[in-house]
Design a protein around this motif. Structure first.
Motif, PDB file in Angstrom:
ATOM      1  N   SER A 110     -26.596 -33.140 -52.489  1.00  9.30           N
ATOM      2  CA  SER A 110     -26.950 -33.546 -53.855  1.00  9.30           C
ATOM      3  C   SER A 110     -25.720 -33.606 -54.757  1.00  9.30           C
ATOM      4  CB  SER A 110     -27.994 -32.590 -54.444  1.00  9.30           C
ATOM      5  OG  SER A 110     -27.413 -31.319 -54.726  1.00  9.30           O
ATOM      6  N   LYS A 111     -24.644 -32.940 -54.331  1.00  8.61           N
ATOM      7  CA  LYS A 111     -23.368 -32.976 -55.070  1.00  8.61           C
ATOM      8  C   LYS A 111     -22.372 -33.918 -54.392  1.00  8.61           C
ATOM      9  CE  LYS A 111     -23.925 -28.127 -56.427  1.00  8.61           C
ATOM     10  NZ  LYS A 111     -23.356 -26.769 -56.347  1.00  8.61           N
ATOM     11  N   ASN A 112     -22.892 -34.773 -53.500  1.00 11.08           N
ATOM     12  CA  ASN A 112     -22.060 -35.723 -52.750  1.00 11.08           C
ATOM     13  C   ASN A 112     -21.027 -35.040 -51.865  1.00 11.08           C
ATOM     14  OD1 ASN A 112     -23.328 -38.061 -53.808  1.00 11.08           O
ATOM     15  ND2 ASN A 112     -22.166 -37.796 -55.704  1.00 11.08           N
ATOM     16  N   VAL A 113     -21.393 -33.873 -51.338  1.00 13.43           N
ATOM     17  CA  VAL A 113     -20.538 -33.145 -50.400  1.00 13.43           C
ATOM     18  C   VAL A 113     -21.276 -33.077 -49.067  1.00 13.43           C
ATOM     19  CG1 VAL A 113     -19.436 -30.934 -49.867  1.00 13.43           C
ATOM     20  CG2 VAL A 113     -19.509 -31.741 -52.241  1.00 13.43           C
ATOM     21  N   VAL A 114     -20.595 -33.470 -48.000  1.00 13.76           N
ATOM     22  CA  VAL A 114     -21.181 -33.410 -46.663  1.00 13.76           C
ATOM     23  C   VAL A 114     -20.589 -32.220 -45.935  1.00 13.76           C
ATOM     24  CG1 VAL A 114     -21.452 -34.580 -44.448  1.00 13.76           C
ATOM     25  CG2 VAL A 114     -21.538 -35.902 -46.570  1.00 13.76           C
ATOM     26  N   LEU A 115     -21.445 -31.269 -45.554  1.00 13.46           N
ATOM     27  CA  LEU A 115     -20.995 -30.084 -44.819  1.00 13.46           C
ATOM     28  C   LEU A 115     -21.213 -30.316 -43.325  1.00 13.46           C
ATOM     29  CD1 LEU A 115     -22.480 -27.210 -47.027  1.00 13.46           C
ATOM     30  CD2 LEU A 115     -20.180 -28.176 -47.089  1.00 13.46           C
ATOM     31  N   ALA A 116     -20.130 -30.409 -42.593  1.00  9.51           N
ATOM     32  CA  ALA A 116     -20.221 -30.619 -41.148  1.00  9.51           C
ATOM     33  C   ALA A 116     -20.467 -29.294 -40.434  1.00  9.51           C
ATOM     34  CB  ALA A 116     -18.936 -31.264 -40.630  1.00  9.51           C
ATOM     35  N   ALA A 117     -20.907 -29.396 -39.192  1.00 11.86           N
ATOM     36  CA  ALA A 117     -21.106 -28.196 -38.375  1.00 11.86           C
ATOM     37  C   ALA A 117     -19.763 -27.543 -38.072  1.00 11.86           C
ATOM     38  CB  ALA A 117     -21.814 -28.576 -37.082  1.00 11.86           C
ATOM     39  N   GLU A 118     -19.785 -26.230 -37.878  1.00 14.42           N
ATOM     40  CA  GLU A 118     -18.565 -25.489 -37.567  1.00 14.42           C
ATOM     41  C   GLU A 118     -18.626 -24.989 -36.128  1.00 14.42           C
ATOM     42  OE1 GLU A 118     -18.225 -22.389 -40.475  1.00 14.42           O
ATOM     43  OE2 GLU A 118     -17.551 -23.759 -42.039  1.00 14.42           O
ATOM     44  N   GLY A 119     -17.497 -24.461 -35.671  1.00 12.42           N
ATOM     45  CA  GLY A 119     -17.391 -23.962 -34.300  1.00 12.42           C
ATOM     46  C   GLY A 119     -18.405 -22.888 -33.973  1.00 12.42           C
ATOM     47  N   TYR A 120     -18.582 -21.925 -34.902  1.00  5.28           N
ATOM     48  CA  TYR A 120     -19.556 -20.858 -34.660  1.00  5.28           C
ATOM     49  C   TYR A 120     -20.963 -21.428 -34.508  1.00  5.28           C
ATOM     50  CZ  TYR A 120     -16.170 -17.170 -35.705  1.00  5.28           C
ATOM     51  OH  TYR A 120     -15.095 -16.343 -35.665  1.00  5.28           O
ATOM     52  N   GLY A 121     -21.251 -22.464 -35.306  1.00  8.84           N
ATOM     53  CA  GLY A 121     -22.569 -23.092 -35.218  1.00  8.84           C
ATOM     54  C   GLY A 121     -22.813 -23.726 -33.866  1.00  8.84           C
ATOM     55  N   LYS A 122     -21.763 -24.327 -33.285  1.00  8.83           N
ATOM     56  CA  LYS A 122     -21.903 -24.930 -31.958  1.00  8.83           C
ATOM     57  C   LYS A 122     -22.156 -23.860 -30.895  1.00  8.83           C
ATOM     58  CE  LYS A 122     -21.554 -29.279 -32.767  1.00  8.83           C
ATOM     59  NZ  LYS A 122     -22.737 -30.142 -32.536  1.00  8.83           N
ATOM     60  N   HIS A 123     -21.429 -22.733 -30.985  1.00  6.97           N
ATOM     61  CA  HIS A 123     -21.647 -21.633 -30.032  1.00  6.97           C
ATOM     62  C   HIS A 123     -23.066 -21.079 -30.169  1.00  6.97           C
ATOM     63  CE1 HIS A 123     -17.535 -21.892 -28.939  1.00  6.97           C
ATOM     64  NE2 HIS A 123     -17.051 -21.341 -30.040  1.00  6.97           N
ATOM     65  N   LYS A 124     -23.521 -21.000 -31.409  1.00 10.52           N
ATOM     66  CA  LYS A 124     -24.875 -20.522 -31.675  1.00 10.52           C
ATOM     67  C   LYS A 124     -25.904 -21.447 -31.033  1.00 10.52           C
ATOM     68  CE  LYS A 124     -26.755 -22.326 -34.879  1.00 10.52           C
ATOM     69  NZ  LYS A 124     -27.609 -23.530 -35.044  1.00 10.52           N
ATOM     70  N   THR A 125     -25.698 -22.754 -31.207  1.00  8.80           N
ATOM     71  CA  THR A 125     -26.636 -23.727 -30.632  1.00  8.80           C
ATOM     72  C   THR A 125     -26.656 -23.636 -29.106  1.00  8.80           C
ATOM     73  OG1 THR A 125     -26.318 -25.229 -32.514  1.00  8.80           O
ATOM     74  CG2 THR A 125     -27.247 -26.175 -30.499  1.00  8.80           C
ATOM     75  N   ILE A 126     -25.480 -23.510 -28.509  1.00  8.81           N
ATOM     76  CA  ILE A 126     -25.400 -23.378 -27.046  1.00  8.81           C
ATOM     77  C   ILE A 126     -26.153 -22.132 -26.589  1.00  8.81           C
ATOM     78  CG2 ILE A 126     -23.842 -22.909 -25.104  1.00  8.81           C
ATOM     79  CD1 ILE A 126     -21.786 -24.718 -26.609  1.00  8.81           C
ATOM     80  N   SER A 127     -25.961 -21.012 -27.293  1.00  9.28           N
ATOM     81  CA  SER A 127     -26.640 -19.764 -26.900  1.00  9.28           C
ATOM     82  C   SER A 127     -28.155 -19.907 -27.032  1.00  9.28           C
ATOM     83  CB  SER A 127     -26.131 -18.583 -27.730  1.00  9.28           C
ATOM     84  OG  SER A 127     -26.618 -18.629 -29.062  1.00  9.28           O
ATOM     85  N   GLN A 128     -28.610 -20.623 -28.056  1.00  2.00           N
ATOM     86  CA  GLN A 128     -30.046 -20.835 -28.235  1.00  2.00           C
ATOM     87  C   GLN A 128     -30.617 -21.707 -27.120  1.00  2.00           C
ATOM     88  OE1 GLN A 128     -30.127 -22.509 -32.180  1.00  2.00           O
ATOM     89  NE2 GLN A 128     -30.311 -20.512 -33.173  1.00  2.00           N
ATOM     90  N   ILE A 129     -29.885 -22.767 -26.769  1.00  2.56           N
ATOM     91  CA  ILE A 129     -30.342 -23.660 -25.697  1.00  2.56           C
ATOM     92  C   ILE A 129     -30.403 -22.906 -24.368  1.00  2.56           C
ATOM     93  CG2 ILE A 129     -29.690 -25.683 -24.324  1.00  2.56           C
ATOM     94  CD1 ILE A 129     -28.689 -26.963 -26.976  1.00  2.56           C
ATOM     95  N   VAL A 130     -29.382 -22.084 -24.099  1.00  2.00           N
ATOM     96  CA  VAL A 130     -29.379 -21.281 -22.867  1.00  2.00           C
ATOM     97  C   VAL A 130     -30.575 -20.332 -22.850  1.00  2.00           C
ATOM     98  CG1 VAL A 130     -28.156 -19.447 -21.613  1.00  2.00           C
ATOM     99  CG2 VAL A 130     -26.903 -21.449 -22.442  1.00  2.00           C
ATOM    100  N   ALA A 131     -30.869 -19.689 -23.990  1.00  2.00           N
ATOM    101  CA  ALA A 131     -32.002 -18.769 -24.062  1.00  2.00           C
ATOM    102  C   ALA A 131     -33.320 -19.503 -23.807  1.00  2.00           C
ATOM    103  CB  ALA A 131     -32.036 -18.075 -25.424  1.00  2.00           C
ATOM    104  N   ILE A 132     -33.473 -20.678 -24.418  1.00  2.00           N
ATOM    105  CA  ILE A 132     -34.720 -21.437 -24.253  1.00  2.00           C
ATOM    106  C   ILE A 132     -34.890 -21.887 -22.804  1.00  2.00           C
ATOM    107  CG2 ILE A 132     -35.890 -23.593 -24.873  1.00  2.00           C
ATOM    108  CD1 ILE A 132     -34.588 -23.171 -27.717  1.00  2.00           C
ATOM    109  N   ILE A 133     -33.822 -22.402 -22.213  1.00  2.00           N
ATOM    110  CA  ILE A 133     -33.892 -22.831 -20.815  1.00  2.00           C
ATOM    111  C   ILE A 133     -34.195 -21.644 -19.908  1.00  2.00           C
ATOM    112  CG2 ILE A 133     -32.521 -23.731 -18.880  1.00  2.00           C
ATOM    113  CD1 ILE A 133     -31.239 -25.676 -20.899  1.00  2.00           C
ATOM    114  N   SER A 134     -33.588 -20.484 -20.196  1.00  2.00           N
ATOM    115  CA  SER A 134     -33.855 -19.277 -19.401  1.00  2.00           C
ATOM    116  C   SER A 134     -35.317 -18.864 -19.481  1.00  2.00           C
ATOM    117  CB  SER A 134     -32.975 -18.120 -19.886  1.00  2.00           C
ATOM    118  OG  SER A 134     -31.616 -18.418 -19.743  1.00  2.00           O
ATOM    119  N   ILE A 135     -35.866 -18.914 -20.685  1.00  2.00           N
ATOM    120  CA  ILE A 135     -37.280 -18.562 -20.877  1.00  2.00           C
ATOM    121  C   ILE A 135     -38.176 -19.514 -20.085  1.00  2.00           C
ATOM    122  CG2 ILE A 135     -39.156 -18.494 -22.589  1.00  2.00           C
ATOM    123  CD1 ILE A 135     -36.967 -17.521 -24.621  1.00  2.00           C
TER     124      ILE A 135
END
Length: 197
Positions: A110-135
């Motif tokens: 809304s302030k014309n600022v685009v916040l891109a994903a960060e490295g920690y966010g990518k690691h978090k997503t990978i860990s979530q995907i691994v957990a879901i696949i494991s389940i």
């Protein structure tokens, strides 16, 4: 529309198909859901790689790729709560983090600022995907007969099949990284919301 953005949109469609299959009563629905979710996870990896290598990064991709990840992951975890495959409090932590970050991104946009994903966010997503696949593997490997039992049913550390403790560990890693990455993201981007408090 470029290829990475098509892959992002495909992830929305795969998520819908995943949920339909998860709550269906068709034979081997857990295994089919595992295949669909795995394809969605692969599309997550491919769209980012292709966008970076071919320099096809767009504002659509910057905003929609993380949103597709969040919808995919949160849908799976919420479905698992209903099936009693994961404690509800873990999913509350995960979903709360994702909603908070999405809210921050919308506020920044809304302030014309685009916040891109960060490295920690990518690691978090990978860990979530691994957990879901494991389940999903834990829920379905016994349907695969001798191959499933041979690969996933043997014990390593405890008397239980190794997939049992690995899945439990994967859940805790996902929740921990989700919390830490969310806190870091909010802290680093605090200038985008502190003025509005």
């Amino acid at each position: 529309m470029n290829l990475p953005n098509r892959l992002t949109i495909s992830r929305f469609l795969l998520t819908v198909a995943f949920l339909i299959v998860m709550f269906s009563r068709i034979r081997y629905h857990e295994t089919i859901a595992l295949v669909l979710f795995s394809l969605a996870g692969i599309s997550d990896f491919l769209d980012g790689e292709i966008a970076r290598r071919r320099k096809l990064i767009t504002n659509f991709g910057i905003l929609m790729d993380p949103l597709a990840d969040k919808i995919m992951v949160c849908s799976a975890f919420i479905a698992f709560v209903g099936l009693k495959w994961i404690p509800a409090w873990m999913v509350v932590v995960i979903v709360s983090r994702e909603l908070a970050i999405t809210g921050l991104r919308l506020l920044a946009a809304s302030k014309n600022v685009v916040l891109a994903a960060e490295g920690y966010g990518k690691h978090k997503t990978i860990s979530q995907i691994v957990a879901i696949i494991s389940i999903l593997v834990l829920a379905s490997y016994q349907q695969w007969g001798t191959i499933g039992t041979t690969v996933f049913g043997f014990s390593l550390i405890t008397s239980q099949p190794w997939v049992n403790w690995f899945t439990e560990l994967a859940k805790w890693v996902a929740v921990t990284l989700t919390f830490i990455s969310g806190w870091l993201y909010l802290w680093r981007n605090r200038a985008n919301y502190l003025d509005d408090l």
